[in-house]
Design a protein around this motif. Structure first.
Motif, PDB file in Angstrom:
ATOM      1  N   LEU A 167       0.800  -1.396   0.061  1.00  0.00           N
ATOM      2  CA  LEU A 167      -0.068   0.006   0.081  1.00  0.00           C
ATOM      3  C   LEU A 167       0.943   1.035   0.093  1.00  0.00           C
ATOM      4  CD1 LEU A 167      -2.651  -1.372   2.575  1.00  0.00           C
ATOM      5  CD2 LEU A 167      -3.101  -0.343   0.040  1.00  0.00           C
ATOM      6  N   ALA A 168       2.014   1.050   0.340  1.00  0.00           N
ATOM      7  CA  ALA A 168       2.917   2.544   0.740  1.00  0.00           C
ATOM      8  C   ALA A 168       4.293   2.118   0.416  1.00  0.00           C
ATOM      9  CB  ALA A 168       2.857   2.980   2.133  1.00  0.00           C
ATOM     10  N   PRO A 169       4.550   1.713  -0.964  1.00  0.00           N
ATOM     11  CA  PRO A 169       6.170   1.460  -1.368  1.00  0.00           C
ATOM     12  C   PRO A 169       6.832   2.702  -1.361  1.00  0.00           C
ATOM     13  CG  PRO A 169       4.698   1.307  -3.241  1.00  0.00           C
ATOM     14  CD  PRO A 169       3.798   1.460  -1.961  1.00  0.00           C
ATOM     15  N   GLU A 170       6.582   3.632  -1.202  1.00  0.00           N
ATOM     16  CA  GLU A 170       7.160   4.980  -1.355  1.00  0.00           C
ATOM     17  C   GLU A 170       7.319   5.712   0.211  1.00  0.00           C
ATOM     18  OE1 GLU A 170       8.990   5.945  -3.888  1.00  0.00           O
ATOM     19  OE2 GLU A 170       8.427   4.093  -5.041  1.00  0.00           O
ATOM     20  N   ASP A 171       6.620   5.141   1.094  1.00  0.00           N
ATOM     21  CA  ASP A 171       6.869   5.602   2.490  1.00  0.00           C
ATOM     22  C   ASP A 171       7.995   4.989   3.097  1.00  0.00           C
ATOM     23  OD1 ASP A 171       6.520   6.154   5.143  1.00  0.00           O
ATOM     24  OD2 ASP A 171       4.240   6.342   5.010  1.00  0.00           O
ATOM     25  N   ALA A 172       8.976   5.826   3.264  1.00  0.00           N
ATOM     26  CA  ALA A 172      10.175   5.431   3.778  1.00  0.00           C
ATOM     27  C   ALA A 172      10.249   4.949   5.236  1.00  0.00           C
ATOM     28  CB  ALA A 172      11.484   6.503   3.762  1.00  0.00           C
ATOM     29  N   GLU A 173       9.375   5.751   5.894  1.00  0.00           N
ATOM     30  CA  GLU A 173       9.363   5.451   7.364  1.00  0.00           C
ATOM     31  C   GLU A 173       8.421   4.088   7.547  1.00  0.00           C
ATOM     32  OE1 GLU A 173       7.811   7.840  11.300  1.00  0.00           O
ATOM     33  OE2 GLU A 173       7.091   8.324   9.454  1.00  0.00           O
ATOM     34  N   LEU A 174       7.498   3.989   6.782  1.00  0.00           N
ATOM     35  CA  LEU A 174       6.969   2.670   7.076  1.00  0.00           C
ATOM     36  C   LEU A 174       7.685   1.375   6.508  1.00  0.00           C
ATOM     37  CD1 LEU A 174       3.233   1.749   6.080  1.00  0.00           C
ATOM     38  CD2 LEU A 174       4.862   0.518   5.113  1.00  0.00           C
ATOM     39  N   LEU A 175       8.257   1.547   5.538  1.00  0.00           N
ATOM     40  CA  LEU A 175       9.357   0.471   4.896  1.00  0.00           C
ATOM     41  C   LEU A 175      10.260   0.376   5.957  1.00  0.00           C
ATOM     42  CD1 LEU A 175      10.041   1.711   1.189  1.00  0.00           C
ATOM     43  CD2 LEU A 175       8.351  -0.007   1.956  1.00  0.00           C
ATOM     44  N   ASN A 176      10.803   1.169   6.487  1.00  0.00           N
ATOM     45  CA  ASN A 176      11.973   1.205   7.562  1.00  0.00           C
ATOM     46  C   ASN A 176      11.299   0.283   8.910  1.00  0.00           C
ATOM     47  OD1 ASN A 176      14.580   2.001   9.074  1.00  0.00           O
ATOM     48  ND2 ASN A 176      12.899   2.593  10.505  1.00  0.00           N
ATOM     49  N   ALA A 229      14.144   2.098   1.644  1.00  0.00           N
ATOM     50  CA  ALA A 229      13.927   3.306   2.559  1.00  0.00           C
ATOM     51  C   ALA A 229      15.299   3.969   2.476  1.00  0.00           C
ATOM     52  CB  ALA A 229      13.522   2.543   4.015  1.00  0.00           C
ATOM     53  N   VAL A 230      16.223   3.440   2.451  1.00  0.00           N
ATOM     54  CA  VAL A 230      17.531   4.329   2.331  1.00  0.00           C
ATOM     55  C   VAL A 230      17.657   5.154   1.000  1.00  0.00           C
ATOM     56  CG1 VAL A 230      20.056   4.107   2.493  1.00  0.00           C
ATOM     57  CG2 VAL A 230      18.828   2.813   4.096  1.00  0.00           C
ATOM     58  N   GLU A 267      15.380   8.074   1.519  1.00  0.00           N
ATOM     59  CA  GLU A 267      15.983   8.833   2.696  1.00  0.00           C
ATOM     60  C   GLU A 267      17.554   8.363   2.784  1.00  0.00           C
ATOM     61  OE1 GLU A 267      14.452  11.712   3.624  1.00  0.00           O
ATOM     62  OE2 GLU A 267      12.536  11.105   2.920  1.00  0.00           O
ATOM     63  N   PRO A 268      18.346   8.618   2.097  1.00  0.00           N
ATOM     64  CA  PRO A 268      19.717   8.379   2.153  1.00  0.00           C
ATOM     65  C   PRO A 268      20.570   8.854   3.389  1.00  0.00           C
ATOM     66  CG  PRO A 268      19.741   9.655   0.289  1.00  0.00           C
ATOM     67  CD  PRO A 268      18.180   9.704   0.747  1.00  0.00           C
ATOM     68  N   ASN A 269      19.952   9.988   4.018  1.00  0.00           N
ATOM     69  CA  ASN A 269      20.738  10.689   5.084  1.00  0.00           C
ATOM     70  C   ASN A 269      19.942  10.527   6.594  1.00  0.00           C
ATOM     71  OD1 ASN A 269      22.933  11.642   3.687  1.00  0.00           O
ATOM     72  ND2 ASN A 269      21.535  13.016   2.782  1.00  0.00           N
ATOM     73  N   VAL A 297      19.358   3.803   7.917  1.00  0.00           N
ATOM     74  CA  VAL A 297      20.849   2.848   7.774  1.00  0.00           C
ATOM     75  C   VAL A 297      20.814   1.881   8.933  1.00  0.00           C
ATOM     76  CG1 VAL A 297      23.124   3.248   7.370  1.00  0.00           C
ATOM     77  CG2 VAL A 297      21.837   4.888   6.591  1.00  0.00           C
ATOM     78  N   ASP A 298      20.784   2.159  10.222  1.00  0.00           N
ATOM     79  CA  ASP A 298      20.780   1.314  11.184  1.00  0.00           C
ATOM     80  C   ASP A 298      19.852   0.012  10.866  1.00  0.00           C
ATOM     81  OD1 ASP A 298      21.451   0.552  14.037  1.00  0.00           O
ATOM     82  OD2 ASP A 298      19.102   1.076  14.354  1.00  0.00           O
ATOM     83  N   THR A 299      18.827   0.216  10.424  1.00  0.00           N
ATOM     84  CA  THR A 299      17.727  -0.970  10.038  1.00  0.00           C
ATOM     85  C   THR A 299      18.488  -1.993   8.796  1.00  0.00           C
ATOM     86  OG1 THR A 299      15.810   0.436  10.585  1.00  0.00           O
ATOM     87  CG2 THR A 299      15.586  -1.662   9.314  1.00  0.00           C
TER      88      THR A 299
END
Length: 596
Positions: free
Chosen positions: A493-502, A529-530, A533-535, A540-542
């Protein structure tokens, strides 16, 4: 007449013996599991079988039930055989397999242990126990079992294949490749070994070799969906876009409800400027999830690439209607209006949203929580809200806003009480269910939180965070398969939601519940997710945790070091950095991180 009765009895006895003999033969030789079961049961019930043959009949019955997928009934049959003959290692092994297929890993392990007590050279039991050791992240023990199986039977290709996976888990890629090569030498059509060698090549960026192995598996298997999907990713990685599209299309034919494949195919269509086909894929997603703003936005991008600015404006407008606070959608509509000559509309979008566009697109997005419980209420104190409730005990908004305020102050029980009152007064208030679920979750009432999240996703099947949060509740309730299903729905549903993917990648990498972990999927989501949002150090921890879950500790160490560097640069705080450094220490000792 006494002699006549004796003769009749003798004839009946001989007939009964003949019937039992036929049942035994059918029990032993029939290719129909159902017929085997009936014949074995008749032979057992005849009362004419000696102990050895009685145990054997129960075991054959168990094998037949197992072949039908009736694992619990199979276990019962094997247990009856074991009661009669507790010294047969094969029966313990067979019962262990049925326990394993039924999801009872501990019971299976116990039976494999008993098998090896009776016969230390039982190769299949060594391999099966090794698989459980590997699933428990006890890689040393797993490798030891697989190695022992190979020593006993050097032609045991399945032992090589599984030892290779264990070697891969701990980052010993060279040893893994050598074992897979040996497994394939022994059994050139071993699709398990071929698929694993393909994946090993893939994660080492040896895409041509991976494609070759995936192609071999596809030729050997009729249901190679996994191989088609991964071959498509390899084709995409080396720019062979048309072949990637063909493979993604096969996956869609097999599994038309796996919506992430449409996203992948649409991106490749866009790469080759097949804009009409990319738009068609996004249209399928829009038809399936008409309230999901992201798909309109993505189709708008395609229309804009194709030079259809007016269509792009229409899609961006629909995305804004569904998600009016997204500055990126407003910015893109303004740009599309400018391209189509609608100068006034473009200027109005830029002017009305200038501050938000600058902050979100060029300075960086605001830090958000993992959920969006409710539009922030009017700033009133608890006392002011209580006074409003006293004046009007049916003031739903006042209860909601007080609950929101209580929760922000850490008074979770009071917030829970107020959200429950909102639901009593307004049963259709889905936001209240969502926020009450958060309260239940904080208080450890996971079953109640799960129930509230279920209300949310039942009412709105496009609520990605509802599915994501319910996935975590399924983990807490030890429902691993349900957690994975919710994760898949959320990320589709949200393949571009970096927070959710993370968040989903973190769950799949770190939760203690084995059946809810999947390092490969976690790594894929974390990489995305990275990329978005690469920074963001947390993402990155995930990614490092996902590498560790896969046993890729060299990569985990390097990625975790990068996460710590970002955290220090951006002042994440000493507590966060200390936790990240503790994870780094785990990875340096070849140990994956687990949430408490």
């Amino acid at each position: 007449m006494r002699w006549l009765w004796a003769l009749v009895f003798g004839i009946c006895a001989n007939q009964a013996a003949a019937d039992t003999a036929r049942d035994i033969e059918t029990c032993r030789t029939s290719e129909s599991p159902e017929e085997q079961i009936l014949s074995c049961e008749r032979a057992i019930e005849s009362g004419e079988l000696e102990a050895q043959h009685l145990a054997w009949a129960h075991e054959i019955r168990g094998i037949a039930y197992h072949s039908l997928g009736q694992y619990d009934t199979a276990v019962t049959a094997y247990s009856e055989a074991i009661q009669i003959n507790p010294s047969n290692p094969q029966t313990f092994y067979n019962r262990g397999l049925s326990h394993y297929f039924a999801g009872r890993e501990d019971a299976a392990f116990s039976d494999y242990e008993r098998t090896l007590d009776l016969d230390p050279a039982f190769v299949s039991a060594l391999i099966s126990r090794g698989i459980i050791y590997r699933e428990r992240a006890q890689w040393g023990e797993a490798i030891e079992d697989f190695t022992r199986a190979i020593e006993i039977d050097p032609q045991q290709n399945y032992a090589y294949s599984n030892r290779a996976v264990a070697y891969r888990d701990v980052g010993r890629y060279g040893d893994a490749l050598a074992d897979l090569n040996e497994a394939i030498r022994i059994a050139p059509k071993d699709t398990y070994a071929l698929s694993n060698r393909a994946y090993l090549h893939q994660i080492r960026d040896e895409f041509e070799d991976a494609i070759s192995d995936y192609t071999t598996v596809i030729k050997l298997k009729s249901d190679s969906v996994y191989e088609y999907y991964n071959r498509a990713l390899c084709f995409e990685s080396i720019g062979r876009y048309h072949e990637a599209i063909l493979d993604f299309s096969v996956v869609i034919d097999f599994e038309p409800q796996e919506f992430e494949t449409y996203v992948r195919r649409a991106r490749v269509f866009r790469q080759i400027e097949a804009f009409d086909k990319a738009a068609a894929d996004y249209s399928i997603l829009i038809d399936q999830f008409p309230e999901q703003a992201n798909w309109y936005y993505r189709r708008g991008l395609v229309y804009e690439d194709a030079g259809a600015a007016s269509k792009a404006v229409s899609d961006y407008s629909e995305a804004i209607r569904l998600d009016p606070n997204n500055a990126r959608y407003v910015y893109m509509r303004a740009r599309a209006n400018l391209s189509s000559g609608e100068i006034f509309q473009a200027v109005r979008d830029y002017a009305d949203n200038f501050g938000r566009i600058v902050m979100e697109l060029f300075v960086g997005p605001p830090v958000e929580s993992s959920v969006e419980p409710h539009p922030e209420p009017e700033q009133r104190t608890v006392d002011e809200l209580t006074e409003a409730i006293d004046r009007n005990p049916n003031d739903v908004d006042a209860y909601f806003d007080r609950a929101y305020t209580y929760y922000g102050e850490g008074n979770t029980k009071a917030a829970l009480s107020d959200y429950s009152e909102v639901i009593r007064l307004d049963p259709e208030n889905t936001n209240a269910y969502f926020n009450r679920a958060l309260c239940y979750e904080d208080l450890g009432a996971y079953a109640q939180a799960h129930a509230d999240y279920t209300v949310v996703v039942t009412r709105d099947e496009t609520d990605a965070w509802g599915f994501a949060n319910r996935a975590y509740m399924n983990v807490k309730l030890e429902r691993g398969e349900d957690a994975v299903k919710d994760q898949e729905r959320a990320t589709a549903l949200a393949p571009e939601d970096a927070e959710l993917l993370n968040a989903m990648a973190w769950m799949l990498s770190t939760v203690p519940l084995k059946t809810a972990r999947n390092g490969e999927t976690a790594k894929r989501l974390a990489l995305e997710a990275v990329r978005l949002e690469p920074n963001e150090g947390a993402y990155v921890d995930t990614l490092a945790a996902a590498h560790a879950e896969l046993g890729e500790f060299t990569d985990a160490i390097a990625v975790q070091s990068r996460a710590i560097a970002i955290a220090r640069r951006d002042n994440y705080g000493e507590d966060w950095i200390a936790e990240a450094e503790a994870r780094l220490t785990l990875y340096e000792s070849n140990t994956a991180y687990r949430e408490e």
